[in-house]
Design a protein around this motif. Structure first.
Motif, short mmCIF file in Angstrom:
data_model
loop_
_atom_site.label_atom_id
_atom_site.label_comp_id
_atom_site.label_asym_id
_atom_site.label_seq_id
_atom_site.Cartn_x
_atom_site.Cartn_y
_atom_site.Cartn_z
N PRO A 140 10.05 -11.66 -15.92
CA PRO A 140 9.47 -11.23 -17.21
C PRO A 140 8.68 -9.93 -17.05
CG PRO A 140 9.02 -13.55 -16.78
CD PRO A 140 9.56 -12.99 -15.51
N LEU A 141 8.87 -9.04 -18.01
CA LEU A 141 8.16 -7.76 -17.98
C LEU A 141 6.70 -7.97 -18.37
CD1 LEU A 141 10.78 -5.38 -19.62
CD2 LEU A 141 10.38 -5.81 -17.19
N GLY A 142 5.81 -7.31 -17.65
CA GLY A 142 4.39 -7.44 -17.92
C GLY A 142 3.59 -6.67 -16.88
N ARG A 143 2.36 -7.10 -16.68
CA ARG A 143 1.47 -6.40 -15.77
C ARG A 143 1.98 -6.43 -14.33
NH1 ARG A 143 -4.42 -8.65 -15.88
NH2 ARG A 143 -4.30 -7.89 -18.04
N ASN A 144 2.58 -7.56 -13.91
CA ASN A 144 3.06 -7.69 -12.53
C ASN A 144 4.22 -6.74 -12.26
OD1 ASN A 144 1.18 -9.70 -11.93
ND2 ASN A 144 2.55 -11.34 -12.56
N THR A 145 5.12 -6.59 -13.22
CA THR A 145 6.25 -5.67 -13.01
C THR A 145 5.77 -4.22 -12.94
OG1 THR A 145 6.64 -5.66 -15.40
CG2 THR A 145 7.93 -7.20 -14.07
N ILE A 146 4.73 -3.89 -13.70
CA ILE A 146 4.18 -2.53 -13.62
C ILE A 146 3.56 -2.29 -12.25
CG2 ILE A 146 2.52 -0.91 -14.61
CD1 ILE A 146 2.77 -2.34 -17.26
N ILE A 147 2.82 -3.27 -11.73
CA ILE A 147 2.21 -3.12 -10.41
C ILE A 147 3.28 -2.92 -9.34
CG2 ILE A 147 0.88 -4.33 -8.63
CD1 ILE A 147 -0.72 -5.66 -10.87
N ILE A 148 4.34 -3.73 -9.39
CA ILE A 148 5.42 -3.59 -8.41
C ILE A 148 6.07 -2.21 -8.52
CG2 ILE A 148 7.68 -4.47 -7.73
CD1 ILE A 148 6.74 -7.24 -8.64
N SER A 149 6.27 -1.74 -9.74
CA SER A 149 6.89 -0.42 -9.95
C SER A 149 6.01 0.69 -9.39
CB SER A 149 7.13 -0.20 -11.44
OG SER A 149 7.97 -1.21 -11.97
N HIS A 150 4.71 0.60 -9.62
CA HIS A 150 3.80 1.63 -9.11
C HIS A 150 3.73 1.60 -7.59
CE1 HIS A 150 1.39 2.41 -13.06
NE2 HIS A 150 2.69 2.38 -13.24
N ILE A 151 3.79 0.41 -7.00
CA ILE A 151 3.82 0.31 -5.54
C ILE A 151 5.07 0.99 -5.00
CG2 ILE A 151 4.02 -1.30 -3.60
CD1 ILE A 151 2.34 -3.28 -5.22
N ALA A 152 6.19 0.84 -5.70
CA ALA A 152 7.46 1.37 -5.24
C ALA A 152 7.42 2.89 -5.05
CB ALA A 152 8.58 0.99 -6.21
N PHE A 153 6.73 3.61 -5.96
CA PHE A 153 6.69 5.07 -5.78
C PHE A 153 5.42 5.54 -5.07
CE2 PHE A 153 4.86 4.63 -10.12
CZ PHE A 153 3.69 5.35 -9.98
N ASN A 154 4.37 4.74 -5.08
CA ASN A 154 3.14 5.17 -4.41
C ASN A 154 3.23 5.08 -2.90
OD1 ASN A 154 1.40 6.10 -6.40
ND2 ASN A 154 0.67 4.05 -6.92
N ILE A 155 4.05 4.16 -2.38
CA ILE A 155 4.19 4.04 -0.92
C ILE A 155 4.64 5.37 -0.32
CG2 ILE A 155 5.63 3.00 0.88
CD1 ILE A 155 5.47 0.38 -0.58
N SER A 156 5.56 6.04 -0.96
CA SER A 156 6.07 7.31 -0.43
C SER A 156 4.97 8.38 -0.39
CB SER A 156 7.24 7.79 -1.28
OG SER A 156 8.31 6.87 -1.23
#
Length: 277
Positions: A140-156
């Motif tokens: 389900p889309l929500g706060r958790n999916t946003i956090i995962i998405s931000h982690i995906a590009f912030n790691i780089s």
């Protein structure tokens, strides 16, 4: 002898070219920052109409922002998402930087290329890919999916900043610690980590700034009750630009500039204190 010691002036063509480049650089900065300056100035204008004339100085629009419940909820979501994604991406980004900089393994070049992919691809492409991924796994889309998405590009971004810091370290310091009978964990904790701390903190501040300001990826991966500040500004702009939008945008600009400036100072600073005992 005196003539030989005199500094020879560069040719007129070279001096003219340098002046043109300097003027071009100044005009580029003016073009980029004059609209920001106008936005900040008009956020203090005592007029309900943004395009109206200057009618006086006021803080009323900033006061109204703190009284708006919707903006308060958006700020809460933004801080939770930014802090969570920054904390996790800083840990994983530092681990990736250490692995890539200190180890040689099969497929390192390909993995190194994949590490830079979130930095160079357009945000809209990454947003669509993440959305499809969450739909595929029925998350389900929500706060958790946003956090995962931000982690995906912030790691780089964190990994790039930490690797740049590691490239400046003197390997002799770690070798000296091992010569003094320190094992690998003690060397990392007492020597390597303090020296890397400016890069780690700089990467963390950069990740927090990117997460706080992100709109495109957040818009695609958000759900009910997960509106962030950039999304709130977008929803307000659709009804017309108001002084509240100017005030909110000015506050976000100020926070972003401060965080980037602190990150720049930390990265330019020296290493941390090495623990000797």
């Amino acid at each position: 002898m005196d003539k030989q010691h005199k500094t020879k002036r560069p040719p007129l063509r070279l001096r003219f070219g340098r002046r043109i480049l300097n003027i071009h650089g100044i005009l580029c900065y003016v073009f980029m920052y004059i609209p920001i300056l106008i936005l900040v100035i008009f956020s203090f204008n005592d007029s309900r109409f943004v395009s109206g004339a200057w009618k006086g100085f006021t803080f009323d629009w900033y006061i109204q922002l703190f009284q708006d419940e919707a903006i308060g909820n958006a700020l809460k979501n933004s801080l939770i998402i930014s802090l969570s994604s920054t904390f996790i991406s800083t840990i994983f980004g530092t681990m990736v930087a250490l692995a890539m900089e200190r180890n040689t393994f099969r497929g390192k070049l390909a993995f190194d290329s994949l590490l830079y992919l979130p930095i160079i691809i357009p945000d809209i492409a990454m947003a669509v890919m993440l959305l499809l991924f969450f739909v595929l796994i029925n998350m389900p889309l929500g706060r958790n999916t946003i956090i995962i998405s931000h982690i995906a590009f912030n790691i780089s971004f964190v990994a790039v900043v930490v690797r740049a810091r590691m490239a400046q370290l003197d390997p002799a310091l770690e070798e000296a610690a091992q010569d003094l009978y320190a094992n690998h964990s003690e060397t990392f904790r007492r020597v390597t980590l303090p020296l890397l701390m400016p890069g780690i903190l700089g990467g963390a501040l950069l990740a927090f700034t990117l997460s706080l300001d992100d709109f495109v990826i957040t818009f695609f991966t958000s759900g009910p009750g997960s509106t962030t500040l950039p999304m709130r500004i977008y929803s307000m702009v659709k009804l017309g630009v108001t002084p509240e939008i100017n005030a909110l945008s000015s506050m976000m600009l100020m926070v972003s500039f401060v965080l980037v400036f602190i990150s720049f100072l930390i990265q330019r600073g020296g290493g941390g204190t090495i623990e000797l005992v």
